[in-house]
Design a protein around this motif. Structure first.
Motif, short mmCIF file in Angstrom:
data_model
loop_
_atom_site.label_atom_id
_atom_site.label_comp_id
_atom_site.label_asym_id
_atom_site.label_seq_id
_atom_site.Cartn_x
_atom_site.Cartn_y
_atom_site.Cartn_z
N CYS A 83 0.80 -1.23 0.00
CA CYS A 83 0.00 0.00 0.00
C CYS A 83 0.84 1.28 0.00
CB CYS A 83 -0.92 0.00 1.22
SG CYS A 83 -2.13 -1.33 1.20
N PHE A 84 1.97 1.25 0.69
CA PHE A 84 2.78 2.45 0.85
C PHE A 84 4.24 2.17 0.48
CE2 PHE A 84 -0.53 2.41 4.15
CZ PHE A 84 -1.27 3.50 3.76
N GLY A 85 4.47 1.67 -0.72
CA GLY A 85 5.81 1.29 -1.15
C GLY A 85 6.87 2.37 -1.03
N PRO A 86 6.64 3.57 -1.59
CA PRO A 86 7.65 4.62 -1.48
C PRO A 86 7.92 5.04 -0.02
CG PRO A 86 6.14 5.13 -3.25
CD PRO A 86 5.57 3.95 -2.52
N CYS A 87 6.88 5.07 0.79
CA CYS A 87 7.07 5.43 2.21
C CYS A 87 7.91 4.37 2.91
CB CYS A 87 5.72 5.58 2.90
SG CYS A 87 4.74 6.94 2.25
N MET A 88 7.68 3.11 2.59
CA MET A 88 8.46 2.03 3.20
C MET A 88 9.92 2.07 2.74
SD MET A 88 6.61 0.51 5.37
CE MET A 88 7.40 -1.04 5.71
N LEU A 89 10.15 2.53 1.50
CA LEU A 89 11.54 2.70 1.05
C LEU A 89 12.23 3.79 1.86
CD1 LEU A 89 11.55 2.38 -2.84
CD2 LEU A 89 12.68 0.93 -1.18
N CYS A 90 11.50 4.85 2.19
CA CYS A 90 12.08 5.91 3.02
C CYS A 90 12.39 5.39 4.42
CB CYS A 90 11.13 7.11 3.10
SG CYS A 90 10.95 7.99 1.54
N VAL A 91 11.53 4.53 4.97
CA VAL A 91 11.78 3.92 6.28
C VAL A 91 13.03 3.05 6.20
CG1 VAL A 91 10.87 2.27 7.95
CG2 VAL A 91 9.39 4.04 7.04
N ALA A 92 13.14 2.28 5.13
CA ALA A 92 14.31 1.42 4.95
C ALA A 92 15.58 2.26 4.83
CB ALA A 92 14.14 0.53 3.72
N ALA A 93 15.51 3.38 4.12
CA ALA A 93 16.67 4.25 3.97
C ALA A 93 17.13 4.77 5.34
CB ALA A 93 16.35 5.42 3.04
N SER A 94 16.19 5.13 6.18
CA SER A 94 16.59 5.62 7.50
C SER A 94 17.19 4.51 8.35
CB SER A 94 15.40 6.26 8.22
OG SER A 94 14.43 5.29 8.56
N LYS A 95 16.72 3.27 8.20
CA LYS A 95 17.30 2.14 8.94
C LYS A 95 18.72 1.85 8.48
CE LYS A 95 13.10 -0.29 10.15
NZ LYS A 95 12.30 -1.52 9.97
N MET A 96 19.03 2.19 7.23
CA MET A 96 20.36 1.94 6.67
C MET A 96 21.26 3.17 6.80
SD MET A 96 19.39 -0.41 3.34
CE MET A 96 19.58 0.92 2.26
N ASN A 97 20.82 4.18 7.55
CA ASN A 97 21.55 5.43 7.72
C ASN A 97 21.80 6.13 6.39
OD1 ASN A 97 21.69 5.16 10.51
ND2 ASN A 97 23.53 3.90 10.35
N GLU A 98 20.82 6.08 5.53
CA GLU A 98 20.89 6.75 4.23
C GLU A 98 19.92 7.92 4.23
OE1 GLU A 98 22.64 6.57 1.46
OE2 GLU A 98 23.87 4.93 2.19
N SER A 99 20.14 8.83 3.32
CA SER A 99 19.25 9.97 3.16
C SER A 99 18.02 9.55 2.35
CB SER A 99 19.98 11.09 2.43
OG SER A 99 19.09 12.12 2.09
N VAL A 100 16.94 10.27 2.55
CA VAL A 100 15.73 10.03 1.77
C VAL A 100 15.97 10.39 0.30
CG1 VAL A 100 13.29 10.66 1.58
CG2 VAL A 100 14.32 10.41 3.81
N CYS A 101 17.01 11.17 0.05
CA CYS A 101 17.35 11.55 -1.32
C CYS A 101 17.67 10.32 -2.18
CB CYS A 101 18.52 12.51 -1.33
SG CYS A 101 18.14 14.09 -0.57
N VAL A 102 18.14 9.25 -1.56
CA VAL A 102 18.41 8.02 -2.30
C VAL A 102 17.12 7.51 -2.93
CG1 VAL A 102 19.08 5.59 -2.06
CG2 VAL A 102 20.38 7.35 -0.89
N VAL A 103 16.03 7.62 -2.21
CA VAL A 103 14.73 7.16 -2.71
C VAL A 103 14.21 8.12 -3.77
CG1 VAL A 103 12.36 6.61 -2.07
CG2 VAL A 103 14.23 6.03 -0.52
#
Length: 156
Positions: A83-103
């Motif tokens: 349902c919320f694929g892009p939002c979950m990618l942003c959550v994953a980016a934060s868990k990996m210490n990455e910026s949301v800019c990667v998404v």
């Protein structure tokens, strides 16, 4: 009537006029020019020593926590990703210490993040595998990556 004449220019190397400059005129905001240290190279650089990493020193023994079609191992993760694929990618980016800019600003954010997850946790695979999986089975690959990130809190 007496006229004041400029002194003749001083000639330097090969008859060219030699200019003299006032260093105070060429300072930047009051900072005085300081002499630079000159390093003279007396020996040519040599080739850097090559470091070989043997597979036994850098093993990739792990596999993914769930299979590619194991989306239903974590039903909550599956529904949120569907349902919320892009939002979950942003959550994953934060868990990996990455910026949301990667998404937001990469062409294949899922492939980039999946490759980083695989490398972070020492999971077997290749970038080619990651490219194929994320291109043809994107939602399943995202669920698999989210499941991995949820269950592997500390890095090896």
């Amino acid at each position: 009537m007496e006229t004041k004449m400029d002194p003749p220019p001083q000639y330097g190397h090969q008859g060219m006029p030699q200019n003299t400059y006032d260093m105070n005129a060429y300072t930047n905001a009051g900072y005085a020019a300081s002499p630079q240290q000159v390093n003279v190279v007396v020996q040519q650089p040599t080739a850097a020593q090559k470091i070989y990493v043997e597979p036994k020193n850098y093993p990739l023994p792990r596999s993914w926590k769930s299979g590619l079609c194991g989306c239903f191992d974590d039903i909550g993760n599956c529904l949120l990703t569907a349902c919320f694929g892009p939002c979950m990618l942003c959550v994953a980016a934060s868990k990996m210490n990455e910026s949301v800019c990667v998404v937001c600003f990469t062409t294949q954010p899922l492939m980039v993040m999946r490759t980083k997850t695989r490398m972070m946790y020492g999971i077997q695979g290749s970038i080619c595998d990651d490219c194929c999986v994320t291109t043809f089975c994107g939602p399943c690959a995202q669920c698999q990556m989210q499941h991995q990130l949820n269950h592997m809190i500390e890095l090896p």
